[in-house]
Design an enzyme around this catalytic site. Structure first.
Site, mmCIF file in Angstrom:
data_model
loop_
_atom_site.group_PDB
_atom_site.id
_atom_site.type_symbol
_atom_site.label_atom_id
_atom_site.label_comp_id
_atom_site.label_asym_id
_atom_site.label_seq_id
_atom_site.Cartn_x
_atom_site.Cartn_y
_atom_site.Cartn_z
ATOM 1 N N ASP A 50 9.532 -14.472 -19.220
ATOM 2 C CA ASP A 50 10.090 -15.515 -18.362
ATOM 3 C C ASP A 50 9.071 -15.828 -17.279
ATOM 4 O OD1 ASP A 50 12.310 -15.280 -19.911
ATOM 5 O OD2 ASP A 50 13.639 -14.544 -18.331
ATOM 6 N N ASP B 264 23.801 -21.333 -23.378
ATOM 7 C CA ASP B 264 23.943 -20.296 -22.367
ATOM 8 C C ASP B 264 25.360 -20.353 -21.817
ATOM 9 O OD1 ASP B 264 21.164 -20.023 -22.737
ATOM 10 O OD2 ASP B 264 20.777 -21.525 -21.186
#
Length: 248
Positions: free
Chosen positions: A9, A130
């Site tokens: 990330d 998500d």
């Protein structure tokens, strides 16, 4: 075989992890994401999952140079998401050498973009779903929608999507274990490949996810498992996770 996707990330050019998607709860693991990617490659990973967290929140590709450097420098296939909200944004990533782009917010808000991208880049587009439980969130998880996770998964059936990446936000970065029920519901609802994300903290979690599947005609398992914090914090290695997933 279920594939392992070690994760990087990116925020401000560094490899970080957030806790439950909270940008104020950030842990920096490396100032050199490229070296992290190379370590994953050396460990035997075939895929690397990269997220541009800055782009996910703002829609602007803040870490494109880092993504391109990773894609150019490793033999692993690189899957990248964060801020892919237009054909042009996807094109920049494809041109940078990314094997697969992940569309999240835009897939929920403008499904027609997914159709346009799968037509242009067949086999190279995934949808990121998500959710907190069954409620889908967008824009770097900062906004909750009224959309249902399983309904959204069904929406992309037959759209040419390479995979659905399902992240349980409440478990992401916690290493508290994946949401098996949530993932099972998505597997039952669609024939599209499903990649699990969020909560993996032990090799037993890897094994449990590898066993998850749909029985009967057309039965299948998860296509992949994304792992981040557990690797960075030494709970297990990439090599150990891959050994759990190797065919017996």
């Amino acid at each position: 075989m279920t594939e392992l996707y070690p994760a990087i990330d990116l925020r401000d050019g560094r490899a970080v992890r957030l806790l439950r998607g909270d940008y104020a709860a950030e842990t920096v693991y490396s100032d050199d994401p490229l070296s992290v990617a190379r370590s994953f490659e050396a460990a035997g990973a075939r895929w690397i999952h990269v997220v541009d967290l800055d782009a996910a929140r703002t829609g602007e590709a803040g870490n494109l140079e880092s993504v391109a450097a990773i894609a150019r420098s490793v033999r692993c296939a690189v899957e990248t998401g964060g801020g892919v909200r237009s054909v042009e944004a996807a094109e920049r990533l494809i041109d940078a050498g990314v094997a697969r782009v992940v569309v999240g917010t835009a897939a929920v808000e403008r499904p027609e973009l997914v159709a346009a991208l799968t037509a242009r880049y067949p086999g190279r587009v995934a949808v990121g779903l998500d959710a907190r439980g069954r409620q889908v969130a967008v824009k770097g998880w900062t906004e909750t929608t009224g959309a249902d996770l399983v309904d959204m998964a069904r929406r992309f059936e037959g759209e040419g999507v390479a995979a659905l990446i399902v992240t349980e936000i409440g478990r992401d970065g916690t290493m508290a274990g994946p949401d098996i029920d949530q993932l099972g519901a998505v597997l039952e609802a669609t024939t599209v490949d499903v990649i699990a994300s969020g909560g993996v903290g032990t090799l037993d979690d890897i094994r449990a996810l590898a066993r998850l599947g749909v029985v009967g005609p057309g039965g299948r398992s998860l296509a992949g498992i994304i792992v981040g914090r557990a690797i960075y914090e030494g709970r297990f290695t990439v090599e150990e996770a891959l050994a759990c997933l190797a065919p017996v």
